[in-house]
Design an enzyme around this catalytic site. Structure first.
Site, PDB file in Angstrom:
ATOM      1  N   ARG A  39       0.823  -1.210   0.000  1.00  0.00           N
ATOM      2  CA  ARG A  39       0.000   0.000   0.000  1.00  0.00           C
ATOM      3  C   ARG A  39       0.860   1.264   0.000  1.00  0.00           C
ATOM      4  O   ARG A  39       0.476   2.280  -0.587  1.00  0.00           O
ATOM      5  CB  ARG A  39      -0.942   0.002   1.218  1.00  0.00           C
ATOM      6  CG  ARG A  39      -2.126  -0.931   1.058  1.00  0.00           C
ATOM      7  CD  ARG A  39      -3.064  -0.861   2.238  1.00  0.00           C
ATOM      8  NE  ARG A  39      -4.281  -1.616   1.991  1.00  0.00           N
ATOM      9  CZ  ARG A  39      -5.242  -1.794   2.881  1.00  0.00           C
ATOM     10  NH1 ARG A  39      -5.116  -1.261   4.096  1.00  0.00           N
ATOM     11  NH2 ARG A  39      -6.326  -2.484   2.577  1.00  0.00           N
ATOM     12  N   LYS A 200     -20.256 -16.038   2.447  1.00  0.00           N
ATOM     13  CA  LYS A 200     -21.698 -15.839   2.632  1.00  0.00           C
ATOM     14  C   LYS A 200     -22.339 -15.087   1.483  1.00  0.00           C
ATOM     15  O   LYS A 200     -21.801 -14.103   0.988  1.00  0.00           O
ATOM     16  CB  LYS A 200     -21.951 -15.089   3.943  1.00  0.00           C
ATOM     17  CG  LYS A 200     -21.560 -15.872   5.189  1.00  0.00           C
ATOM     18  CD  LYS A 200     -21.946 -15.113   6.444  1.00  0.00           C
ATOM     19  CE  LYS A 200     -21.633 -15.920   7.707  1.00  0.00           C
ATOM     20  NZ  LYS A 200     -22.040 -15.198   8.938  1.00  0.00           N
ATOM     21  N   GLY A 353      -9.125  -7.768  -1.034  1.00  0.00           N
ATOM     22  CA  GLY A 353      -9.420  -8.755   0.005  1.00  0.00           C
ATOM     23  C   GLY A 353      -8.658 -10.063  -0.140  1.00  0.00           C
ATOM     24  O   GLY A 353      -7.474 -10.102  -0.475  1.00  0.00           O
ATOM     25  N   GLY A 376     -12.877  -3.620   0.845  1.00  0.00           N
ATOM     26  CA  GLY A 376     -14.205  -3.122   1.198  1.00  0.00           C
ATOM     27  C   GLY A 376     -14.727  -2.117   0.202  1.00  0.00           C
ATOM     28  O   GLY A 376     -15.892  -2.163  -0.213  1.00  0.00           O
TER      29      GLY A 376
END
Length: 399
Positions: A39, A200, A353, A376
């Site tokens: 990053r 999920k 992610g 995110g």
């Protein structure tokens, strides 16, 4: 989103000006040492561009979750030192409070010096997006540059509030992120394939729904695939399932059919009695999962089917693992997909992610067209949500 970027300003606009740059230096640390500098390196082009234009670069970032209180373990001091090494320039860590005194503190630093403000989340007003706090932060600069893609889905003082008081531009990293992600929805090279995994359905349902309007093919893997399988009447043993999302899964399957879009669900699966039990692993058809087992990875037939789709595609978006890839015994499918994408001639976009972790696990990152720095933020963008740290950037003027 047609946003103005900092490289559209020239040296006459920026020379001797002060530029506040929001970056994402929320990097993993161990014993005060940076363990992943990706990053930091991603922000270097923007920082170097600002310096090259004769402007003073004032950098702000958060690190961790200090909850509005000073924490030595979350100080940006190690990052300031590391940044100085990378840039081979002086980097001063400014610990002045974000109030009226900050402006005079910044004014005392040489214009050639890079200034890194201390962890912005040491101030409780940051996450509250306090207007006075944002105004004080803005008072130290002439321009604001948004280059923290990993934080643009947060409406905080340093990501959104400060833009109310300064002309605001995208940094080179955010420009690149938007360019690749916009291409998925606006003008992708087709066929366009999306591979969406994860645990999920509830965390990806809006992503799947939004993507179905634009993709040609959709692969659904990971734990959420079992909700789709159960919705179609398959027995799934002890596999992860959100029973209350079965109707939504059927709705998406029907939507895909109405749009003439293909959905690939696992054809076969690697199963075991538990994640911990790696001595009783077997591969079964998706229609024949034993009652006492759970699906933990995709099988060879599924991998082959995904490979066929990748070879047919000109653009591939990947977000989310296809199995419990943290456990080596169940990482094969995810790692194979990463390797396939690395050798593909398609434009490959890795959506942040766990997908990034998987690409790094097989050391294939350098072969991808784009790897998002914000899991995110990328997810919310794919859902079609408005990102406050992006919407506050000035729109590009159309000539």
């Amino acid at each position: 989103m047609n946003k103005a970027s900092i490289d559209e300003l020239n040296w006459k606009d920026l020379q001797a000006k002060k530029v506040l740059v929001r970056v994402d230096f929320n990097v993993p640390m161990s014993d005060g040492k940076i363990t992943d500098d990706s990053r930091i390196k991603a922000a270097i082009p923007t920082i170097e561009f600002i310096i090259s234009q004769g402007a003073q670069c004032i950098i702000t970032s958060h690190l961790g979750r200090p909850k509005g209180m000073y924490s030595e373990s979350l100080s940006l001091a190690p990052i300031a030192d590391y940044l100085a090494q990378i840039l081979n320039k002086s980097v001063t860590l400014c610990k002045s409070p974000i109030d009226e005194t900050l402006k005079s503190a910044i004014a005392n630093y040489p214009e050639s010096e890079i200034v890194l403000l201390e962890n912005i989340r040491f101030n409780k007003e940051e996450e509250a997006n306090d207007p006075l706090f944002a105004k004080n932060l803005a008072s130290i600069a002439d321009y604001f540059v948004q280059d923290a893609f990993g934080a643009v889905h947060r409406a905080h003082a340093s990501t959104e509030g400060v833009a109310n008081y300064l002309p605001s531009y995208a940094g080179l990293l955010v420009k690149k992120e938007l360019s690749f992600l916009n291409s998925v929805f606006n003008s992708p090279d087709r066929p366009l394939l999306a591979i969406i995994g994860g645990a999920k359905v509830s965390t990806k349902i809006d992503v799947l729904d939004n993507l179905l309007d634009t993709v040609d093919h959709l692969v659904i893997g990971g734990g959420m695939a079992f909700t789709f399988l159960k919705a179609q009447g398959y027995a799934i043993g002890k596999s992860l399932c959100e029973d209350d999302k079965c109707d939504l899964a059927l709705t998406l399957i029907n939507k895909a059919a109405s749009l003439n879009k293909s959905i690939l669900l696992p054809l076969d699966l690697v199963v075991s009695t538990s994640i911990e039990n790696t001595s009783d692993i077997k591969t079964v058809e998706s229609s024949a999962i034993p009652e006492n087992t759970m699906g933990l990875d995709v099988g060879p037939k599924t991998i082959k089917a995904i490979e066929t789709l990748i070879n047919l595609s000109k653009t591939v978006l990947w977000n989310g693992p296809l199995g419990v890839f943290e456990v080596d015994a169940f990482s094969h499918g995810t790692c194979e997909v990463a390797t396939m994408l690395a050798s593909s001639e398609a434009i490959t976009i890795i959506g942040g992610g766990d997908s990034v972790a998987a690409v790094n696990k097989v050391n294939q990152a350098k072969f991808m067209s784009h790897i998002s720095t914000g899991g995110g933020a990328c997810l919310e963008y794919l859902e079609g949500k408005e990102l406050p740290g992006i919407s506050c950037i000035l729109e590009k003027e159309i000539a």
